[in-house]
Write a protein that holds these residues in place. Structure first.
Motif, PDB file in Angstrom:
ATOM      1  N   ALA A   1      26.876  22.715  26.439  1.00 51.25           N
ATOM      2  CA  ALA A   1      25.630  22.886  25.682  1.00 51.25           C
ATOM      3  C   ALA A   1      25.462  21.780  24.655  1.00 51.25           C
ATOM      4  O   ALA A   1      24.362  21.214  24.498  1.00 51.25           O
ATOM      5  N   LYS A   2      26.535  21.442  23.941  1.00 49.22           N
ATOM      6  CA  LYS A   2      26.456  20.400  22.915  1.00 49.22           C
ATOM      7  C   LYS A   2      26.206  19.031  23.549  1.00 49.22           C
ATOM      8  O   LYS A   2      25.395  18.238  23.036  1.00 49.22           O
ATOM      9  N   PHE A   3      26.890  18.743  24.655  1.00 46.71           N
ATOM     10  CA  PHE A   3      26.660  17.469  25.332  1.00 46.71           C
ATOM     11  C   PHE A   3      25.235  17.387  25.852  1.00 46.71           C
ATOM     12  O   PHE A   3      24.584  16.338  25.744  1.00 46.71           O
ATOM     13  N   ALA A   4      24.738  18.469  26.440  1.00 47.21           N
ATOM     14  CA  ALA A   4      23.378  18.470  26.972  1.00 47.21           C
ATOM     15  C   ALA A   4      22.357  18.225  25.875  1.00 47.21           C
ATOM     16  O   ALA A   4      21.437  17.402  26.035  1.00 47.21           O
ATOM     17  N   ALA A   5      22.505  18.918  24.744  1.00 48.86           N
ATOM     18  CA  ALA A   5      21.555  18.747  23.645  1.00 48.86           C
ATOM     19  C   ALA A   5      21.575  17.317  23.115  1.00 48.86           C
ATOM     20  O   ALA A   5      20.517  16.715  22.862  1.00 48.86           O
ATOM     21  N   ALA A   6      22.780  16.768  22.952  1.00 50.13           N
ATOM     22  CA  ALA A   6      22.894  15.399  22.429  1.00 50.13           C
ATOM     23  C   ALA A   6      22.249  14.398  23.380  1.00 50.13           C
ATOM     24  O   ALA A   6      21.527  13.485  22.946  1.00 50.13           O
TER      25      ALA A   6
ATOM     26  N   VAL B   1      22.771   7.082  34.959  1.00 46.18           N
ATOM     27  CA  VAL B   1      23.673   7.539  36.021  1.00 46.18           C
ATOM     28  C   VAL B   1      25.019   7.968  35.437  1.00 46.18           C
ATOM     29  O   VAL B   1      25.568   9.020  35.791  1.00 46.18           O
ATOM     30  N   THR B   2      25.548   7.163  34.520  1.00 47.31           N
ATOM     31  CA  THR B   2      26.839   7.484  33.907  1.00 47.31           C
ATOM     32  C   THR B   2      26.767   8.766  33.100  1.00 47.31           C
ATOM     33  O   THR B   2      27.701   9.569  33.102  1.00 47.31           O
ATOM     34  N   THR B   3      25.640   8.988  32.433  1.00 45.04           N
ATOM     35  CA  THR B   3      25.455  10.227  31.683  1.00 45.04           C
ATOM     36  C   THR B   3      25.562  11.437  32.592  1.00 45.04           C
ATOM     37  O   THR B   3      26.287  12.400  32.301  1.00 45.04           O
ATOM     38  N   VAL B   4      24.841  11.390  33.705  1.00 42.21           N
ATOM     39  CA  VAL B   4      24.837  12.533  34.632  1.00 42.21           C
ATOM     40  C   VAL B   4      26.232  12.762  35.209  1.00 42.21           C
ATOM     41  O   VAL B   4      26.704  13.913  35.297  1.00 42.21           O
ATOM     42  N   VAL B   5      26.920  11.687  35.574  1.00 33.30           N
ATOM     43  CA  VAL B   5      28.254  11.827  36.168  1.00 33.30           C
ATOM     44  C   VAL B   5      29.252  12.366  35.144  1.00 33.30           C
ATOM     45  O   VAL B   5      30.012  13.305  35.415  1.00 33.30           O
ATOM     46  N   ASP B   6      29.272  11.765  33.961  1.00 35.16           N
ATOM     47  CA  ASP B   6      30.236  12.183  32.933  1.00 35.16           C
ATOM     48  C   ASP B   6      30.002  13.623  32.484  1.00 35.16           C
ATOM     49  O   ASP B   6      30.945  14.421  32.390  1.00 35.16           O
ATOM     50  N   VAL B   7      28.748  13.954  32.173  1.00 36.85           N
ATOM     51  CA  VAL B   7      28.452  15.316  31.735  1.00 36.85           C
ATOM     52  C   VAL B   7      28.667  16.290  32.890  1.00 36.85           C
ATOM     53  O   VAL B   7      29.070  17.443  32.679  1.00 36.85           O
ATOM     54  N   GLY B   8      28.429  15.823  34.110  1.00 33.89           N
ATOM     55  CA  GLY B   8      28.705  16.668  35.275  1.00 33.89           C
ATOM     56  C   GLY B   8      30.155  17.104  35.326  1.00 33.89           C
ATOM     57  O   GLY B   8      30.466  18.257  35.666  1.00 33.89           O
ATOM     58  N   PHE B   9      31.062  16.200  34.976  1.00 31.92           N
ATOM     59  CA  PHE B   9      32.482  16.560  34.967  1.00 31.92           C
ATOM     60  C   PHE B   9      32.774  17.585  33.868  1.00 31.92           C
ATOM     61  O   PHE B   9      33.590  18.494  34.053  1.00 31.92           O
TER      62      PHE B   9
END
Length: 333
Positions: free
Chosen positions: A58-63, A94-102
């Motif tokens: 949640a915190k990563f998504a909001a940021a 792309v890196t955001t989606v991959v990193d937060v995906g993990f």
């Protein structure tokens, strides 16, 4: 285009020409993840290291909603080197989606995404993703900052907000690396097993480590210095400064002293200096092992001095703006 004063216009009126689509897509995905994570906080009662399993996603998504939206707007402004910056924006998205995906995968698995030394296949691959992805985010943001830093992409207040904000963001991202040097610790996964972690968010004497309870919402430590605070301050300085520039532009319609673009730019400069001071102060506090919500005497004294200097700077800018307008007012009468 609405005129405020000679050579001065409301900020952002020309608007972005073509917002960066990959970043907008990433922003949309982060917004969806935020809703999913908020639901998870209600429906999933598991704890990872004493923290709700879906708190970190949640915190990563909001940021990243805030940051990708800001970056998408910024890269839509006309500027030289746009091919380079748009390429870097795509890498960032792309890196955001991959990193937060993990981070999401690990939350679903009930274990840690950061600093995790477990040898299972998912974690091993995920840590490799982090090892390349986090520097990728930093490098992409740094290249964008270098390209945009020397250009005027909007009116002076907004341009200064962008320049200072990008520098602060690069600094904030760099500070994240300090968390990997705070020492190893052991924490409990959702199923109760002990997991060895090679770093933490906190700094303190006598082996202080991440506080399972922490402050509400942020979960920042209540027992030691927390490096997430300066990390947060740096990353979101650009949003604060841009909001200030826009607010000053609208306030200029009512207050004559703000109609001069130079005055608004100087006020943004004062705020940028104050925010940089806040970044330095929170970093100093964290490294000294002082909890965010329990500042000691030196932190309070330094904070008061920073606040006083900021107020003085604002007063001087406004006084100078009023004095510059005074002769024109007398002539008009």
């Amino acid at each position: 285009m609405t005129q405020l004063d000679e050579g001065s216009t409301l900020p952002l009126e020309s608007g972005p020409r073509r917002p960066h689509r990959p970043l907008l897509v990433a922003c949309g995905l982060m917004a969806a993840l935020l809703l999913w994570s908020l639901a998870g906080l209600v429906l999933d009662d598991r704890l990872i290291g004493g923290e709700p399993a879906w708190a970190k996603p949640a915190k990563f998504a909001a940021a990243f909603v805030l940051y990708t939206a800001t970056l998408a707007w910024l890269l839509g402004l006309p500027h030289r080197g746009s091919r380079v910056t748009r390429c870097m924006g795509t890498i960032f998205a792309v890196t955001t989606v991959v990193d937060v995906g993990f981070v999401v995968v690990q939350a679903a698995r009930g274990t840690f995404s950061h600093f995790n030394t477990e040898s299972d296949a998912v974690n091993t691959v995920g840590q490799l993703i982090f090892a390349s992805g986090v520097p990728g985010l930093f490098a992409a943001n740094l290249v964008i900052a270098v390209v945009v830093l020397w250009q005027r992409v909007a009116d002076r207040p907004v341009t200064l907000a962008i320049r200072a904000g990008l520098v602060l963001a690069v600094a904030g991202m760099a500070l994240g690396y300090l968390m990997g040097f705070t020492g190893a610790r052991t924490a409990e996964a959702a199923d109760g097993r002990a997991v060895e972690l090679v770093g933490s968010h906190t700094v303190g004497d006598r082996g202080v480590r991440d506080d399972p309870a922490g402050l509400p919402v942020t979960h920042w430590s209540t027992t030691g210095g927390d490096l997430r605070v300066p990390h947060f301050v740096g990353l979101h300085g650009m949003q604060v400064l841009l909001l200030a520039a826009v607010a000053l532009g609208f306030a200029a319609r009512r207050y004559p002293a703000l109609r001069e673009e130079r005055a608004r730019a100087r006020l943004v400069g004062v705020l940028a200096a104050a925010w940089t001071g806040l970044l330095a102060l929170t970093l100093w506090q964290a490294l000294r092992g002082v909890p965010p919500a329990a500042p000691d005497g030196p932190v309070l004294l330094t904070g008061a001095a920073l606040l006083a200097a900021t107020a003085l700077g604002v007063a001087l800018v406004l006084s100078a703006a009023v004095l510059r307008r005074a002769p024109a007012t007398r002539v008009s009468h």
